[in-house]
Scaffold this motif. Sequence first.
Motif, mmCIF file in Angstrom:
data_model
loop_
_atom_site.group_PDB
_atom_site.id
_atom_site.type_symbol
_atom_site.label_atom_id
_atom_site.label_comp_id
_atom_site.label_asym_id
_atom_site.label_seq_id
_atom_site.Cartn_x
_atom_site.Cartn_y
_atom_site.Cartn_z
ATOM 1 N N LEU A 202 18.984 -44.063 -16.829
ATOM 2 C CA LEU A 202 19.501 -44.741 -15.636
ATOM 3 C C LEU A 202 18.416 -44.906 -14.575
ATOM 4 O O LEU A 202 18.379 -45.911 -13.844
ATOM 5 N N ARG A 203 17.526 -43.922 -14.463
ATOM 6 C CA ARG A 203 16.455 -44.009 -13.466
ATOM 7 C C ARG A 203 15.310 -44.907 -13.947
ATOM 8 O O ARG A 203 14.665 -45.577 -13.143
ATOM 9 N N ARG A 204 15.064 -44.917 -15.236
ATOM 10 C CA ARG A 204 13.864 -45.579 -15.760
ATOM 11 C C ARG A 204 14.038 -47.091 -15.912
ATOM 12 O O ARG A 204 13.082 -47.843 -15.716
ATOM 13 N N TYR A 205 15.235 -47.543 -16.274
ATOM 14 C CA TYR A 205 15.416 -48.941 -16.664
ATOM 15 C C TYR A 205 16.327 -49.710 -15.708
ATOM 16 O O TYR A 205 17.164 -49.137 -15.008
ATOM 17 N N GLU A 206 16.151 -51.039 -15.754
ATOM 18 C CA GLU A 206 17.037 -51.945 -15.030
ATOM 19 C C GLU A 206 17.145 -53.237 -15.845
ATOM 20 O O GLU A 206 16.141 -53.734 -16.372
ATOM 21 N N LEU A 207 18.356 -53.765 -15.958
ATOM 22 C CA LEU A 207 18.548 -55.020 -16.692
ATOM 23 C C LEU A 207 18.045 -56.198 -15.854
ATOM 24 O O LEU A 207 18.417 -56.349 -14.693
#
Length: 698
Positions: A648-653
């Motif tokens: 959740l902290r590392r990625y973003e769509l």
Amino acid sequence: MGSPATTDDVRRSARDAAEQHLKALVGRDDAQLREDQWTAIEALAVDKRRALVVQKTGWGKSAVYFVATALLRAEGSGPTVIVSPLLALMRNQIQAAERAGIHAVTINSTNIEDWSRIEEQIAAGQVDVLLVSPERLNNPGFRDDVLPRLAATTGLLVVDEAHCISDWGHDFRPDYRRIRTMLDDLRPGIPVLATTATANERVTLDVAEQLGQDVLVQRGSLDRESLHLAVVRLKTAEQRIGWLADHLGELDGSGIIYCLTVAQTQEIAAFLRARGHTVAAYSGQTETTEREALEADLSTGRVKALVATSALGMGFDATLGFVINVGAPSSPVAYYQQVGRAGRGTSRADVVLLPAIEDRDIWKYFASLAFPPEQQVRQVLEALSAADRPMGTPALETFVDLGRSRLEMMLKVLDVDGAVQRVKGGWVATGEPWSYDEDRYRRVAEARESEQQAMLDYLATDTCRMRFLRHQLDDEVEVDCGRCDNCGGVSFSDQVSEASLGEAHEQLTRPGVELAARKMWPTALTNLGIDLKGKIAEAPATGRAVARMTDLGHGQALRDLFRDTTPDGPVPVPLVRAVITVLEQWRPNAVGIVHVESQRRGQLTADFADGLSRYLKIPVVGRFAIVDPSIEPGQGAANSAQRVAAVLRRYELQGDIPAGPVLLLDDLVDTGWTMTVAARALRAAGASEVLPLALGTR
């Protein structure tokens, strides 16, 4: 203990009675105790001593404790308690005990519904032998309610597979350390027997010291006169399973084909069945009822072989004609224990080892599960100390990046050391001081590395193989066995037929394994400030991967691709072809492609997405992009809660997501949480369905 002069008649009478009990046990009127067996029985039943018996498999250790039990029960002693880690062995022991008129029962993880009834029988004095798994010794209800009564009434304590007590042993189990407490709680004069077939001098001394003072230590020859040992070197997985198909029928009787992973047992069993052999897969994942049926099929010869992990340990009355290892165990001592399943009750048994290069990768993985670094241990102790109630392992996972099995192993060690205690509802800190024995853990790790090198030396040796194994167990002999391939006593061809090679190649190169979707969010994510719980409503569909990393076929290509030393680059051509085959079989109906960005293999994942876009003629519409590179790749992968938080902290769509089904690509699926979190984001962005596709999976 009385003087020899006043106890000669007692000893003679006990010996006569012991002979009669043995005849009943084995069902033969001509059965006789050997002198070494009587020495052990006499120490227990007559002199009420503690004994450590290190004798080879098939020597008759079970006869010692059953005969001693019969003698002690005749005197009015309480029941015998046998601690044994092998459920299959427990079942065989119960059957053998009944033949001798000994009422034996077991309490273990597979018969929970019988516990209350059995505990009532124990309290009523109706049980002669209670077999328990080591895990029961620290189950709060058993430890607090049943164990004190057993310690007060036990007539004989037996510790089977006693090398598990010592962390120098090849199969150390923290639960076995709880036996020390039971030893301290026994009434004075209660005999104790520890048995094993696989203890070197260091383990023997360690176990004997834990048993206490005045311990009879009996070490016999560990030569297995029936075993004919051989190593057959074959370069590829196709050759190894092809060899099995060609030569399995040449071996006498039924036996075991040991593998290093569950995936291998299933793959090899399927291939051999397709080639006409009556075999079945067996592992720790096999359901209990099926396990029992498979064990019966093997012992009665209804199957030619069980293709098994080390979870299969047959009892003393199984007569097996062979053991084959596809892949080498990580130590000669563990190998000696496995091959010891063969040759009981038969004058000859063949033992064949088919080593593989990838064995070392599997050894490395299991070595990574050793006792954790001090920082992680302290994190757990601090979390327990700060808690106002017991904490279960799922909650503790939110405080430390450790997998469930490794965390539980650590807690068991801390429990034995007195720093924590298992209670109803989880674990609590005791507040007792605890020190991290770094030197000991380092020496144990070095011992494991030495064992791995010794296993490699066994493969390469041109000297007697049985003598090599005996030396590893400090059974020092200078006489060759005359039965192994190096002694000229056995020879196996390394030839594999073209038909078997072709069919093996076809099976191993047939790509496609399912990627099952995660169903539930990890427990206690609120501890990490994440408001996710219960059933996963936006889960992806069941996806596909080319193969598992542990598979025999494409698994090797995946292991090569994902080694730390392999440079980043496009998807290798053989894997491209495999992906196309998977897509032809699966036929996902997608309108767009999204790929998970990779910090280590950016070119690989981008090439994967672009290539599929051209092949499927659908656009790449977005990516699950790295927005916080300070979160390391794989961070939190040891347990689910930590992994969800890291993802959740590392990625973003990022991208313009269409309203239809979306193909979600990743290079390697490990825990499955990256795909799960990405699918949740895609569904929130409008995708009607998320279809995961990966090159490989763990």
